[in-house]
Design a protein around this motif. Structure first.
Motif, PDB file in Angstrom:
ATOM      1  N   VAL A  31      -3.936  -4.189  -3.982  1.00 22.64           N
ATOM      2  CA  VAL A  31      -5.222  -4.430  -3.747  1.00 22.64           C
ATOM      3  C   VAL A  31      -5.474  -5.835  -3.588  1.00 22.64           C
ATOM      4  O   VAL A  31      -6.221  -6.380  -2.824  1.00 22.64           O
ATOM      5  CB  VAL A  31      -6.351  -3.790  -4.665  1.00 22.64           C
ATOM      6  CG1 VAL A  31      -7.650  -4.168  -4.328  1.00 22.64           C
ATOM      7  CG2 VAL A  31      -6.360  -2.156  -4.573  1.00 22.64           C
ATOM      8  N   PHE A  59      -3.894  -7.124  -0.763  1.00 21.81           N
ATOM      9  CA  PHE A  59      -4.876  -6.912   0.666  1.00 21.81           C
ATOM     10  C   PHE A  59      -5.840  -7.865   0.969  1.00 21.81           C
ATOM     11  O   PHE A  59      -5.734  -8.341   2.000  1.00 21.81           O
ATOM     12  CB  PHE A  59      -5.392  -5.380   0.457  1.00 21.81           C
ATOM     13  CG  PHE A  59      -6.376  -4.959   1.665  1.00 21.81           C
ATOM     14  CD1 PHE A  59      -5.906  -4.416   2.843  1.00 21.81           C
ATOM     15  CD2 PHE A  59      -7.647  -5.187   1.390  1.00 21.81           C
ATOM     16  CE1 PHE A  59      -6.838  -4.133   3.912  1.00 21.81           C
ATOM     17  CE2 PHE A  59      -8.648  -4.986   2.407  1.00 21.81           C
ATOM     18  CZ  PHE A  59      -8.259  -4.526   3.990  1.00 21.81           C
ATOM     19  N   MET A 110       0.747  -1.260  -0.086  1.00 19.99           N
ATOM     20  CA  MET A 110      -0.068   0.106   0.009  1.00 19.99           C
ATOM     21  C   MET A 110       0.829   1.346   0.111  1.00 19.99           C
ATOM     22  O   MET A 110       0.523   2.351  -0.804  1.00 19.99           O
ATOM     23  CB  MET A 110      -0.814  -0.268   1.157  1.00 19.99           C
ATOM     24  CG  MET A 110      -2.039  -0.900   1.269  1.00 19.99           C
ATOM     25  SD  MET A 110      -3.363  -0.637  -0.169  1.00 19.99           S
ATOM     26  CE  MET A 110      -4.439  -2.015  -0.056  1.00 19.99           C
ATOM     27  N   THR A 134      -2.627   2.086   7.338  1.00 20.12           N
ATOM     28  CA  THR A 134      -3.116   0.673   6.802  1.00 20.12           C
ATOM     29  C   THR A 134      -3.180  -0.029   8.012  1.00 20.12           C
ATOM     30  O   THR A 134      -4.153  -1.050   8.145  1.00 20.12           O
ATOM     31  CB  THR A 134      -1.985   0.059   6.014  1.00 20.12           C
ATOM     32  OG1 THR A 134      -1.425   1.115   4.795  1.00 20.12           O
ATOM     33  CG2 THR A 134      -2.456  -1.210   5.540  1.00 20.12           C
ATOM     34  N   MET A 180      -0.934  -0.791  -8.329  1.00 23.32           N
ATOM     35  CA  MET A 180      -2.230  -0.780  -7.670  1.00 23.32           C
ATOM     36  C   MET A 180      -2.989  -1.751  -7.450  1.00 23.32           C
ATOM     37  O   MET A 180      -3.688  -2.458  -6.422  1.00 23.32           O
ATOM     38  CB  MET A 180      -2.994   0.416  -8.027  1.00 23.32           C
ATOM     39  CG  MET A 180      -2.228   2.000  -7.881  1.00 23.32           C
ATOM     40  SD  MET A 180      -3.241   3.374  -8.210  1.00 23.32           S
ATOM     41  CE  MET A 180      -3.334   3.084 -10.059  1.00 23.32           C
TER      42      MET A 180
END
Length: 483
Positions: free
Chosen positions: A358, A361, A168, A179, A354
């Motif tokens: 994601v 995550f 991130m 985060t 990006m």
């Protein structure tokens, strides 16, 4: 601190454990007559048969719960780390430990089902349960349970959240503390809702994230399709020390490929049986097959997607046995998530980094949820005769604290602590399933015989198979006999 962790890892992850994982996988493949090949189609069908109940989750939910533990940062950062320290050949050994490990996953997951119990209205099971009920070794079971609570509750969550925070920050410039705060809030909302909420979240998120990531990786590979034969050749030649550049790294290729392969697919580690035991199925072998399939999904699909992206794009560095750089494709970037982000960014500029952040995550976050479930299951084992609400609360707070701390500590320390947790659990569990393999093999033969006789969903009775202490299944079989 780092020196202490590295010293412990040198003992835990000695060559003995690396080769033990491969040898045990080969042994169980032979004992099951390579069930991971013979029953591949049955693995897929079994996923959609089991139905959830008041005490258990469906086969698909159990698969999603298991995959949430398997598909994590190891599939993105772990693969990159294996390549960084073991060279491209490490990918082959990840494949090998996955192929052989599918048989190991069947054995441990079938045992998890055979010896499961119903505790406070929920199915519970795993190595601690089958060590006590199958081997009769209460002390050994307690040691495993304590180590698993410690590993999954405190050591492993930080590995996942550390990678989330790093990706991130790299992709969006978000401070790791921010985060960490978001992760803590989300974890609290889910894990304080109990096991069912975890299963509900993972059955939605895991298939979506895995498929999306594989499709994105397929785009990268498709746009560079002409490089695929060269990459496959590089992986194979490096795996056996035949490549000129990576010829001296065969030992490291095996070590890092197996090490990261076991970390990623968890075969033999003892985590998969916890999710397997939670499933509502008609036969233990059915869920064993489902869990074996999850090893394929994790390593042969998701890990391979990462490996091909990184190797095709050339966005990796390799450090040799003497610490010198053998290959530099991405200067000044440490082995980890950055390799994968750079690979995706090279094809999808402005978006690739990006997307990986994601994806990571979701991968890592659901893995932390799975760690909590495993830790809670072992805490339930240790406190089954007690009211454990206070200890459960302490576990939840401890795991959330570990997740927050992982966001701000160094990646080397995070991975080192995680490797210690994985390694100790693997040592304890592998010896247990070697000693307790007969019930799982008997269940497989029983399942195969009943399928051959035309039963779509075979039922299970442990008594004719001379399987003792499978109390839940014994009671179920007796219940079917009553008019």
């Amino acid at each position: 601190m780092q020196a202490i962790v590295d010293g412990i890892n040198g003992w835990v992850w000695s060559p003995a454990l690396v080769y033990l994982c491969l040898i045990v996988g080969l042994y169980f493949s032979l004992r099951t007559r390579f069930m991971q090949v013979r029953h591949f189609s049955e693995m897929v069908r079994a996923i959609f048969r089991g139905r959830s109940s008041s005490a258990g989750v469906s086969s698909f939910q159990a698969l999603s719960l298991a995959l949430s533990g398997r598909v994590g940062t190891g599939n993105i950062a772990g693969v990159a780390t294996a390549i960084g320290f073991g060279g491209p050949g490490a990918v082959f050994w990840m494949w090998m430990v996955a192929f052989l490990g599918a048989a190991t996953a069947y054995i441990e997951s079938a045992l998890g089902q055979i010896y499961k119990i119903e505790h406070h209205g929920l199915y519970r099971g795993g190595p601690a349960y089958y060590i006590e009920k199958g081997l009769g070794w209460r002390v050994y079971a307690v040691v495993f349970a304590v180590m698993t609570v410690f590993a999954c509750g405190l050591l492993l969550p930080g590995v996942q959240t550390n990678s989330i925070a790093a990706s991130m920050e790299n992709a969006f410039g978000i401070n790791p503390a921010v985060t960490g705060t978001v992760i803590v809030i989300l974890l609290g909302l889910i894990i304080f809702g109990g096991v069912r909420r975890i299963a509900q979240v993972t059955q939605v998120v895991v298939p979506f994230m895995a498929l999306g990531y594989i499709l994105a990786a397929a785009v990268v590979v498709a746009l560079n399709i002409e490089k695929v034969p060269e990459v496959i050749g590089l992986i194979l030649s490096s795996a056996f020390g035949l490549d000129a550049g990576f010829g001296a790294m065969i030992g490291l290729a095996i070590q890092w490929g197996v090490k990261r392969g076991v970390y990623s697919n968890e075969a033999g580690q003892g985590t998969g049986p916890h999710a397997a035991a939670a499933a509502e199925v008609s036969h233990p072998a059915a869920q064993g097959l489902v869990q074996a399939f999850s090893v394929y999904v994790d390593t042969l699909f998701v890990c391979s997607a990462t490996a091909f992206m990184v190797l095709i794009a050339g966005t990796y560095n390799v450090t040799g046995p003497d610490g010198a750089q053998v290959f530099t494709g991405l200067a000044n970037i440490a082995a980890g998530t950055g390799f994968t982000q750079a690979a995706m960014e090279s094809v999808l500029p402005g978006f690739g980094s990006m997307f990986v952040a994601v994806a990571l995550f979701f991968f890592a976050f659901t893995t932390v949820l799975a760690y909590y479930y495993i830790a809670e299951t072992n805490l339930a084992y240790l406190t089954r005769n007690l009211r454990s609400e206070v200890l459960t609360f302490v576990l939840r707070v401890g795991l959330i604290g570990s997740a927050l701390y992982g966001c701000v500590r160094t990646s080397d320390l995070a991975w080192g602590l995680g490797d210690i947790g994985v390694g100790i659990m693997a040592w304890l569990n592998i010896f247990a399933i070697l000693l307790l393999q007969k019930p799982a093999l008997a269940a497989l033969r029983d399942y195969e015989a009943k399928k051959a006789n035309g039963r779509i969903e075979p039922d299970f009775d442990p008594r004719p198979l001379d399987i003792a202490n499978a109390t839940w299944w014994q009671a179920r079989a007796i219940g079917r006999e009553r008019p």
